[in-house]
Design a protein around this motif. Structure first.
Motif, PDB file in Angstrom:
ATOM      1  N   LEU A  48       0.840  -1.183   0.166  1.00  0.00           N
ATOM      2  CA  LEU A  48      -0.026   0.010   0.089  1.00  0.00           C
ATOM      3  C   LEU A  48       0.922   1.257  -0.029  1.00  0.00           C
ATOM      4  CD1 LEU A  48      -2.686   1.519   0.298  1.00  0.00           C
ATOM      5  CD2 LEU A  48      -2.477   1.348   2.808  1.00  0.00           C
ATOM      6  N   VAL A  49       1.853   1.052   0.745  1.00  0.00           N
ATOM      7  CA  VAL A  49       2.812   2.570   0.712  1.00  0.00           C
ATOM      8  C   VAL A  49       3.468   2.855  -0.208  1.00  0.00           C
ATOM      9  CG1 VAL A  49       4.565   3.616   2.080  1.00  0.00           C
ATOM     10  CG2 VAL A  49       2.911   2.268   3.351  1.00  0.00           C
ATOM     11  N   HIS A  50       3.999   1.694  -0.932  1.00  0.00           N
ATOM     12  CA  HIS A  50       4.899   1.863  -2.339  1.00  0.00           C
ATOM     13  C   HIS A  50       3.823   2.314  -3.371  1.00  0.00           C
ATOM     14  CE1 HIS A  50       8.902   0.730  -1.954  1.00  0.00           C
ATOM     15  NE2 HIS A  50       8.502  -0.456  -1.320  1.00  0.00           N
ATOM     16  N   SER A  51       2.505   1.754  -3.329  1.00  0.00           N
ATOM     17  CA  SER A  51       1.499   2.345  -4.360  1.00  0.00           C
ATOM     18  C   SER A  51       1.108   3.759  -3.917  1.00  0.00           C
ATOM     19  CB  SER A  51       0.245   1.349  -4.172  1.00  0.00           C
ATOM     20  OG  SER A  51      -0.735   1.806  -4.966  1.00  0.00           O
ATOM     21  N   PHE A  52       1.247   4.004  -2.843  1.00  0.00           N
ATOM     22  CA  PHE A  52       0.701   5.534  -2.696  1.00  0.00           C
ATOM     23  C   PHE A  52       2.012   6.575  -2.984  1.00  0.00           C
ATOM     24  CE2 PHE A  52       1.155   9.140   0.436  1.00  0.00           C
ATOM     25  CZ  PHE A  52       0.061   9.819   0.080  1.00  0.00           C
ATOM     26  N   TYR A  53       3.336   6.051  -2.645  1.00  0.00           N
ATOM     27  CA  TYR A  53       4.151   6.853  -3.334  1.00  0.00           C
ATOM     28  C   TYR A  53       4.538   6.853  -4.787  1.00  0.00           C
ATOM     29  CZ  TYR A  53       5.089   8.552   1.478  1.00  0.00           C
ATOM     30  OH  TYR A  53       5.131   9.167   2.688  1.00  0.00           O
ATOM     31  N   ASN A  54       4.147   5.699  -5.235  1.00  0.00           N
ATOM     32  CA  ASN A  54       4.189   5.568  -6.807  1.00  0.00           C
ATOM     33  C   ASN A  54       3.427   6.541  -7.291  1.00  0.00           C
ATOM     34  OD1 ASN A  54       5.952   3.553  -6.671  1.00  0.00           O
ATOM     35  ND2 ASN A  54       4.514   1.873  -7.035  1.00  0.00           N
ATOM     36  N   ALA A 112      15.375   6.433  -3.370  1.00  0.00           N
ATOM     37  CA  ALA A 112      15.110   4.802  -2.752  1.00  0.00           C
ATOM     38  C   ALA A 112      16.107   4.682  -1.549  1.00  0.00           C
ATOM     39  CB  ALA A 112      15.055   3.810  -3.667  1.00  0.00           C
ATOM     40  N   LEU A 113      15.720   4.111  -0.710  1.00  0.00           N
ATOM     41  CA  LEU A 113      16.292   3.742   0.508  1.00  0.00           C
ATOM     42  C   LEU A 113      16.405   1.991   0.914  1.00  0.00           C
ATOM     43  CD1 LEU A 113      17.832   4.460   3.126  1.00  0.00           C
ATOM     44  CD2 LEU A 113      15.878   5.204   4.221  1.00  0.00           C
ATOM     45  N   CYS A 114      17.432   1.466   1.352  1.00  0.00           N
ATOM     46  CA  CYS A 114      17.365   0.352   1.808  1.00  0.00           C
ATOM     47  C   CYS A 114      17.287   0.420   3.361  1.00  0.00           C
ATOM     48  CB  CYS A 114      18.499  -0.505   1.403  1.00  0.00           C
ATOM     49  SG  CYS A 114      18.568  -2.223   2.061  1.00  0.00           S
ATOM     50  N   SER A 115      16.174  -0.106   4.004  1.00  0.00           N
ATOM     51  CA  SER A 115      16.142  -0.148   5.444  1.00  0.00           C
ATOM     52  C   SER A 115      16.927  -1.194   6.178  1.00  0.00           C
ATOM     53  CB  SER A 115      14.581  -0.327   5.764  1.00  0.00           C
ATOM     54  OG  SER A 115      14.250  -1.499   5.180  1.00  0.00           O
ATOM     55  N   GLN A 126       8.187   3.305 -10.439  1.00  0.00           N
ATOM     56  CA  GLN A 126       7.417   2.406  -9.617  1.00  0.00           C
ATOM     57  C   GLN A 126       8.225   1.730  -9.060  1.00  0.00           C
ATOM     58  OE1 GLN A 126       3.635   2.518 -10.052  1.00  0.00           O
ATOM     59  NE2 GLN A 126       4.258   4.327 -11.045  1.00  0.00           N
ATOM     60  N   MET A 127       7.613   1.585  -7.498  1.00  0.00           N
ATOM     61  CA  MET A 127       8.651   0.603  -6.745  1.00  0.00           C
ATOM     62  C   MET A 127       7.681  -0.530  -6.171  1.00  0.00           C
ATOM     63  SD  MET A 127      10.920   3.589  -4.951  1.00  0.00           S
ATOM     64  CE  MET A 127      11.518   2.515  -3.574  1.00  0.00           C
ATOM     65  N   THR A 128       8.312  -1.509  -5.721  1.00  0.00           N
ATOM     66  CA  THR A 128       7.361  -2.568  -5.020  1.00  0.00           C
ATOM     67  C   THR A 128       8.213  -3.309  -3.827  1.00  0.00           C
ATOM     68  OG1 THR A 128       8.133  -4.604  -6.210  1.00  0.00           O
ATOM     69  CG2 THR A 128       6.601  -3.225  -7.428  1.00  0.00           C
ATOM     70  N   PRO A 129       7.548  -3.904  -3.014  1.00  0.00           N
ATOM     71  CA  PRO A 129       8.222  -4.520  -1.927  1.00  0.00           C
ATOM     72  C   PRO A 129       9.086  -5.636  -2.185  1.00  0.00           C
ATOM     73  CG  PRO A 129       5.856  -4.432  -1.318  1.00  0.00           C
ATOM     74  CD  PRO A 129       5.860  -3.937  -2.803  1.00  0.00           C
ATOM     75  N   ALA A 130       9.093  -6.228  -3.531  1.00  0.00           N
ATOM     76  CA  ALA A 130      10.039  -7.152  -3.930  1.00  0.00           C
ATOM     77  C   ALA A 130      11.354  -6.326  -4.605  1.00  0.00           C
ATOM     78  CB  ALA A 130       9.305  -8.193  -4.800  1.00  0.00           C
ATOM     79  N   ASP A 131      11.273  -5.243  -4.731  1.00  0.00           N
ATOM     80  CA  ASP A 131      12.720  -4.757  -5.474  1.00  0.00           C
ATOM     81  C   ASP A 131      13.682  -4.943  -4.555  1.00  0.00           C
ATOM     82  OD1 ASP A 131      10.812  -3.774  -7.451  1.00  0.00           O
ATOM     83  OD2 ASP A 131      10.971  -1.797  -6.648  1.00  0.00           O
ATOM     84  N   PRO A 132      14.881  -5.093  -4.873  1.00  0.00           N
ATOM     85  CA  PRO A 132      16.056  -5.522  -4.360  1.00  0.00           C
ATOM     86  C   PRO A 132      16.897  -4.387  -4.202  1.00  0.00           C
ATOM     87  CG  PRO A 132      16.377  -6.288  -6.416  1.00  0.00           C
ATOM     88  CD  PRO A 132      15.077  -5.970  -6.463  1.00  0.00           C
ATOM     89  N   PRO A 139      15.200  -7.381  -0.485  1.00  0.00           N
ATOM     90  CA  PRO A 139      13.997  -7.039  -0.818  1.00  0.00           C
ATOM     91  C   PRO A 139      13.349  -5.994   0.310  1.00  0.00           C
ATOM     92  CG  PRO A 139      13.674  -8.982  -0.023  1.00  0.00           C
ATOM     93  CD  PRO A 139      15.134  -8.961   0.081  1.00  0.00           C
ATOM     94  N   THR A 140      14.312  -4.901   0.811  1.00  0.00           N
ATOM     95  CA  THR A 140      13.942  -4.185   1.972  1.00  0.00           C
ATOM     96  C   THR A 140      13.906  -2.540   1.588  1.00  0.00           C
ATOM     97  OG1 THR A 140      16.138  -4.453   2.753  1.00  0.00           O
ATOM     98  CG2 THR A 140      14.241  -5.849   3.693  1.00  0.00           C
ATOM     99  N   VAL A 141      13.345  -2.332   0.370  1.00  0.00           N
ATOM    100  CA  VAL A 141      13.346  -1.025  -0.114  1.00  0.00           C
ATOM    101  C   VAL A 141      12.166   0.197   0.122  1.00  0.00           C
ATOM    102  CG1 VAL A 141      13.615   0.272  -2.303  1.00  0.00           C
ATOM    103  CG2 VAL A 141      14.856  -1.857  -1.983  1.00  0.00           C
ATOM    104  N   ARG A 142      12.425   1.047   0.497  1.00  0.00           N
ATOM    105  CA  ARG A 142      11.234   1.949   0.652  1.00  0.00           C
ATOM    106  C   ARG A 142      11.582   3.385   0.146  1.00  0.00           C
ATOM    107  NH1 ARG A 142      11.819   4.637   6.775  1.00  0.00           N
ATOM    108  NH2 ARG A 142      11.404   6.414   5.753  1.00  0.00           N
ATOM    109  N   PRO A 143      10.777   4.100   0.268  1.00  0.00           N
ATOM    110  CA  PRO A 143      11.014   5.595  -0.438  1.00  0.00           C
ATOM    111  C   PRO A 143      11.921   6.288   0.461  1.00  0.00           C
ATOM    112  CG  PRO A 143       8.728   5.098  -0.296  1.00  0.00           C
ATOM    113  CD  PRO A 143       9.261   3.874   0.442  1.00  0.00           C
ATOM    114  N   ASP A 144      12.456   7.221   0.060  1.00  0.00           N
ATOM    115  CA  ASP A 144      13.684   7.808   0.886  1.00  0.00           C
ATOM    116  C   ASP A 144      12.865   9.188   1.344  1.00  0.00           C
ATOM    117  OD1 ASP A 144      15.707   8.814   2.192  1.00  0.00           O
ATOM    118  OD2 ASP A 144      17.144   9.122   0.519  1.00  0.00           O
TER     119      ASP A 144
END
Length: 231
Positions: A48-54, A112-115, A126-132, A139-144
């Motif tokens: 949901l969060v990735h979809s929102f920021y996309n 993009a930020l790796c947590s 476009q980013m997804t939870p599966a992105d490396p 696969p721990t990528v989040r918006p920066d």
């Protein structure tokens, strides 16, 4: 010489078509802040969060800088001392409008930020939870971007600039989100002249020496013109 420090919030980008989370329409109205702008929300539902920021990324890419962004770039260019732009916005419109070395205290949609490992890089549209992660592969990528409950970026640098400010302006900010809402107090302590430029007075308006109300595309160019006449 007079160093100027400027804090901008969502109100400076509103006339470029980017709404604030207090607007009744737009992307923010479709979600609870707790679900899309907190670490807890991301942990519960990263898709949901990735979809929102996309969606925000697509929206911001279509937006154009307005006369207020361009006026601040002109002030940076023509003022004889430093003009530091600190923004709570993540849209990149200050740079598109010509401003240099903008301090993004809340990060950027373009990042993009790796947590897991803390690596940062330019995000895909476009980013997804599966992105490396581009460095560690997890696969721990989040918006920066800085979410509610997280510490904004570059705070030591910002406070250092505020301590040397002779003029401080808050433009398009609600005055409700800390620590940015307290920047005016830091500027006052440094002896700065303070300005608030807002569509309507903020909750902290009493702390400012000078108040300009109205759309940013009108008030900011006029304020810049008046300052440059003092040169």
């Amino acid at each position: 010489m007079e160093k100027i420090v400027i804090l901008t919030g969502a109100g400076i980008s509103a006339e470029s078509g980017l709404g604030t989370f207090r607007d009744e329409g737009g992307l923010w109205a479709q979600h609870r802040i707790e679900d899309v702008a907190t670490p807890e929300g991301f942990a519960r539902n990263p898709a949901l969060v990735h979809s929102f920021y996309n969606a925000r990324r697509v929206q911001a890419a279509k937006a154009q800088p307005n006369a207020a962004h361009q006026a601040l770039a002109r002030l940076q260019r023509d003022w004889p001392d430093e003009v530091i732009v600190v923004t709570q916005n993540v849209d990149g419109l200050h740079e598109a409008g010509g401003s240099q070395d903008v301090i993004h205290m809340h990060g950027t949609l373009a990042g993009a930020l790796c947590s897991s490992c803390g690596h940062r890089w330019k995000s895909a549209e476009q980013m997804t939870p599966a992105d490396p992660c581009s460095r560690c592969g997890r696969p721990t990528v989040r918006p920066d971007v800085v979410w509610f409950g997280e510490m904004p970026y570059f705070m030591d640098e910002i406070y250092d600039h505020l301590s040397g400010a002779r003029i401080f302006a808050a433009i398009g900010t609600s005055g409700q989100v800390y620590p940015a809402a307290a920047f005016v107090h830091e500027a006052i302590a440094a002896g700065a002249q303070t300005f608030e430029l807002n569509l309507e007075p903020s909750t902290g308006v009493l702390h400012f020496d000078n108040i300009l109300t109205g759309p940013a595309t009108q008030t900011v160019p006029k304020w810049v013109d008046d300052l440059l006449k003092r040169r």
